[in-house]
Design a protein around this motif. Structure first.
Motif, PDB file in Angstrom:
ATOM      1  N   VAL A  61       8.718 -10.745  -1.876  1.00 44.27           N
ATOM      2  CA  VAL A  61       8.915 -10.903  -0.434  1.00 44.27           C
ATOM      3  C   VAL A  61       9.764  -9.742   0.080  1.00 44.27           C
ATOM      4  O   VAL A  61      10.868  -9.511  -0.410  1.00 44.27           O
ATOM      5  N   LEU A  62       9.218  -9.016   1.047  1.00 47.07           N
ATOM      6  CA  LEU A  62       9.967  -7.966   1.738  1.00 47.07           C
ATOM      7  C   LEU A  62      10.345  -8.474   3.122  1.00 47.07           C
ATOM      8  O   LEU A  62       9.527  -9.092   3.798  1.00 47.07           O
ATOM      9  N   ARG A  63      11.564  -8.196   3.534  1.00 47.16           N
ATOM     10  CA  ARG A  63      12.019  -8.651   4.849  1.00 47.16           C
ATOM     11  C   ARG A  63      12.469  -7.442   5.656  1.00 47.16           C
ATOM     12  O   ARG A  63      13.157  -6.570   5.141  1.00 47.16           O
ATOM     13  N   GLN A  64      12.042  -7.421   6.917  1.00 49.60           N
ATOM     14  CA  GLN A  64      12.436  -6.327   7.802  1.00 49.60           C
ATOM     15  C   GLN A  64      12.733  -6.889   9.175  1.00 49.60           C
ATOM     16  O   GLN A  64      12.356  -8.008   9.502  1.00 49.60           O
ATOM     17  N   GLU A  65      13.446  -6.108   9.995  1.00 46.68           N
ATOM     18  CA  GLU A  65      13.639  -6.561  11.367  1.00 46.68           C
ATOM     19  C   GLU A  65      12.311  -6.493  12.095  1.00 46.68           C
ATOM     20  O   GLU A  65      11.396  -5.820  11.641  1.00 46.68           O
ATOM     21  N   ASN A  66      12.231  -7.236  13.177  1.00 51.15           N
ATOM     22  CA  ASN A  66      10.958  -7.349  13.886  1.00 51.15           C
ATOM     23  C   ASN A  66      10.532  -6.000  14.455  1.00 51.15           C
ATOM     24  O   ASN A  66      11.146  -5.468  15.372  1.00 51.15           O
ATOM     25  N   ARG A  67       9.451  -5.462  13.889  1.00 47.98           N
ATOM     26  CA  ARG A  67       8.919  -4.165  14.314  1.00 47.98           C
ATOM     27  C   ARG A  67       7.424  -4.220  14.581  1.00 47.98           C
ATOM     28  O   ARG A  67       6.803  -3.202  14.853  1.00 47.98           O
ATOM     29  N   GLY A  68       6.823  -5.382  14.481  1.00 42.81           N
ATOM     30  CA  GLY A  68       5.406  -5.521  14.770  1.00 42.81           C
ATOM     31  C   GLY A  68       4.549  -5.518  13.514  1.00 42.81           C
ATOM     32  O   GLY A  68       4.966  -5.086  12.439  1.00 42.81           O
ATOM     33  N   VAL A  69       3.304  -5.996  13.677  1.00 40.44           N
ATOM     34  CA  VAL A  69       2.423  -6.178  12.527  1.00 40.44           C
ATOM     35  C   VAL A  69       2.021  -4.841  11.901  1.00 40.44           C
ATOM     36  O   VAL A  69       1.840  -4.752  10.684  1.00 40.44           O
ATOM     37  N   SER A  70       1.903  -3.776  12.702  1.00 40.61           N
ATOM     38  CA  SER A  70       1.544  -2.477  12.130  1.00 40.61           C
ATOM     39  C   SER A  70       2.604  -2.014  11.137  1.00 40.61           C
ATOM     40  O   SER A  70       2.291  -1.565  10.020  1.00 40.61           O
ATOM     41  N   ALA A  71       3.868  -2.109  11.536  1.00 37.09           N
ATOM     42  CA  ALA A  71       4.956  -1.705  10.652  1.00 37.09           C
ATOM     43  C   ALA A  71       5.006  -2.582   9.415  1.00 37.09           C
ATOM     44  O   ALA A  71       5.278  -2.102   8.303  1.00 37.09           O
ATOM     45  N   ALA A  72       4.735  -3.880   9.584  1.00 42.23           N
ATOM     46  CA  ALA A  72       4.751  -4.797   8.439  1.00 42.23           C
ATOM     47  C   ALA A  72       3.631  -4.456   7.459  1.00 42.23           C
ATOM     48  O   ALA A  72       3.836  -4.428   6.233  1.00 42.23           O
ATOM     49  N   ARG A  73       2.446  -4.184   7.976  1.00 43.78           N
ATOM     50  CA  ARG A  73       1.335  -3.832   7.085  1.00 43.78           C
ATOM     51  C   ARG A  73       1.610  -2.520   6.366  1.00 43.78           C
ATOM     52  O   ARG A  73       1.378  -2.403   5.145  1.00 43.78           O
ATOM     53  N   ASN A  74       2.093  -1.524   7.098  1.00 47.93           N
ATOM     54  CA  ASN A  74       2.390  -0.234   6.467  1.00 47.93           C
ATOM     55  C   ASN A  74       3.445  -0.378   5.375  1.00 47.93           C
ATOM     56  O   ASN A  74       3.314   0.206   4.291  1.00 47.93           O
ATOM     57  N   GLY A  76       4.132  -3.004   3.623  1.00 46.68           N
ATOM     58  CA  GLY A  76       3.545  -3.692   2.484  1.00 46.68           C
ATOM     59  C   GLY A  76       2.655  -2.779   1.662  1.00 46.68           C
ATOM     60  O   GLY A  76       2.717  -2.773   0.418  1.00 46.68           O
ATOM     61  N   ILE A  77       1.824  -2.000   2.334  1.00 41.98           N
ATOM     62  CA  ILE A  77       0.915  -1.104   1.611  1.00 41.98           C
ATOM     63  C   ILE A  77       1.702  -0.052   0.845  1.00 41.98           C
ATOM     64  O   ILE A  77       1.379   0.280  -0.308  1.00 41.98           O
ATOM     65  N   ARG A  78       2.760   0.481   1.457  1.00 42.66           N
ATOM     66  CA  ARG A  78       3.584   1.468   0.764  1.00 42.66           C
ATOM     67  C   ARG A  78       4.267   0.885  -0.466  1.00 42.66           C
ATOM     68  O   ARG A  78       4.582   1.612  -1.420  1.00 42.66           O
ATOM     69  N   ALA A  79       4.502  -0.426  -0.456  1.00 40.58           N
ATOM     70  CA  ALA A  79       5.160  -1.068  -1.592  1.00 40.58           C
ATOM     71  C   ALA A  79       4.198  -1.340  -2.747  1.00 40.58           C
ATOM     72  O   ALA A  79       4.635  -1.715  -3.838  1.00 40.58           O
ATOM     73  N   LEU A  80       2.902  -1.152  -2.505  1.00 34.34           N
ATOM     74  CA  LEU A  80       1.892  -1.397  -3.527  1.00 34.34           C
ATOM     75  C   LEU A  80       1.493  -0.093  -4.204  1.00 34.34           C
ATOM     76  O   LEU A  80       1.704   0.997  -3.670  1.00 34.34           O
ATOM     77  N   SER A  81       0.870  -0.194  -5.376  1.00 32.67           N
ATOM     78  CA  SER A  81       0.460   1.009  -6.121  1.00 32.67           C
ATOM     79  C   SER A  81      -1.035   1.032  -6.414  1.00 32.67           C
ATOM     80  O   SER A  81      -1.506   1.937  -7.101  1.00 32.67           O
ATOM     81  N   GLN A  82      -1.791   0.067  -5.883  1.00 34.36           N
ATOM     82  CA  GLN A  82      -3.206  -0.025  -6.211  1.00 34.36           C
ATOM     83  C   GLN A  82      -4.058   0.859  -5.290  1.00 34.36           C
ATOM     84  O   GLN A  82      -3.689   1.111  -4.139  1.00 34.36           O
ATOM     85  N   PRO A  83      -5.229   1.315  -5.759  1.00 34.38           N
ATOM     86  CA  PRO A  83      -6.101   2.163  -4.932  1.00 34.38           C
ATOM     87  C   PRO A  83      -6.802   1.404  -3.812  1.00 34.38           C
ATOM     88  O   PRO A  83      -7.250   2.018  -2.836  1.00 34.38           O
ATOM     89  N   LEU A  84      -6.896   0.092  -3.930  1.00 32.59           N
ATOM     90  CA  LEU A  84      -7.485  -0.742  -2.881  1.00 32.59           C
ATOM     91  C   LEU A  84      -6.409  -1.702  -2.377  1.00 32.59           C
ATOM     92  O   LEU A  84      -5.667  -2.294  -3.174  1.00 32.59           O
TER      93      LEU A  84
END
Length: 294
Positions: A61-74, A76-84
């Motif tokens: 679980v990653l927690r951030q201040e409210n910055r919108g769904v785009s920031a949340a998705r980015n 999350g994706i940056r925290a992953l290492s998979q090609p898909l």
């Protein structure tokens, strides 16, 4: 065996549903290698308790201040290492074969940059929605893919990720246009594998209140693409207008109690009103020849 898939579930004050979203990821027949829940600044006790529960259950679980769904998705994706990478909103769910079906498309067809499926609506509205997918041209007059999708990470990165300044909606359409501007297509599996929750206060419904402004922003950002395909964009909008006018006409022909209202001019509305009136005129009773001048 590795699937090469990482999943991002985004959440904001969705205590009642994010647990179900995560459960639907864990129930996939093709198991993802990574899963992260990104909470976008939830501050209600119920949501915080559910996030703590997921954390204790081994969900990252990653927690951030409210910055919108785009920031949340980015994030999350940056925290992953998979090609898909697959994104899922915290109030939606996947059918068990969503990842298997979309992954098969990407594995078999290298020109496909992202894949999703039809939507099964539940909540306030029920039904099935069938977005068609396609190439960049097919995305010019409207978004043709659900926000929930499996993306090629390299194409997400090349497109610059989700625009974090777009907090009022259409950020998924914007990303898809950016990805497709370099070629390829987005495929939509013809099966309702995304269970999409509908609610009056959902972000999608709220974005419609600012639709003209948001469309203007998207067109401005991708102006070169629209200029290259202006004919296709205009004809796509006209095709949508014709289809909606036809649906309105059929509805009024089927129920003569419904008022036609004042016909519009220059967009086919007047011709539709004439056809409706002709269908409503009893057989053998010709309409009168119009008003008579004194």
């Amino acid at each position: 065996m590795s699937s090469g898939i990482g999943v991002v579930v985004t959440s904001f004050r969705q205590a009642r549903w994010v647990r179900q979203a995560v459960a639907s990821v864990r129930a996939q027949t093709l198991v993802p290698d990574e899963l992260v829940v990104v909470d976008d600044g939830s501050d209600d006790d119920e949501s915080l308790a559910v996030l703590d529960e997921l954390d204790r259950a081994g969900v990252r679980v990653l927690r951030q201040e409210n910055r919108g769904v785009s920031a949340a998705r980015n994030a999350g994706i940056r925290a992953l290492s998979q090609p898909l990478v697959a994104v899922l909103d915290g109030d939606d769910r996947w059918a068990p074969t969503f990842l298997a079906r979309t992954h098969a498309v990407l594995a078999e067809r290298p020109e496909v940059v992202a894949a999703s499926s039809w939507l099964l609506l539940h909540g306030v509205a029920d039904g099935v929605v069938r977005p068609p997918g396609g190439t960049a041209v097919d995305f010019l007059h409207r978004n043709a893919c659900p926000a929930t999708a499996l993306l090629r990470r390299e194409r997400w990165a090349a497109a610059g990720g989700y625009d974090e300044q777009m907090r009022s909606g259409f950020e998924d359409w914007d990303l898809f246009l950016a990805m497709l501007s370099q070629g390829g297509r987005i495929e939509v599996v013809p099966d309702a594998l995304v269970e999409y929750r509908t609610a009056p206060a959902s972000a999608n419904v709220r974005s419609m209140e600012r639709r003209l402004e948001l469309v203007g922003h998207v067109v401005g950002k991708h102006r070169a693409l629209f200029e290259r395909h202006v004919l296709e964009a205009v004809l796509g909008l006209e095709a949508t207008s014709i289809a909606r006018l036809d649906a309105w006409e059929r509805l009024l022909v089927a129920d003569a109690r419904l008022p036609v209202g004042e016909p519009t001019y220059g967009d086919g509305g007047m011709a539709a009103a004439v056809r409706i009136a002709s269908c409503r005129t009893p057989a053998g009773h010709a309409p009168d020849d119009g008003p008579h001048l004194p």
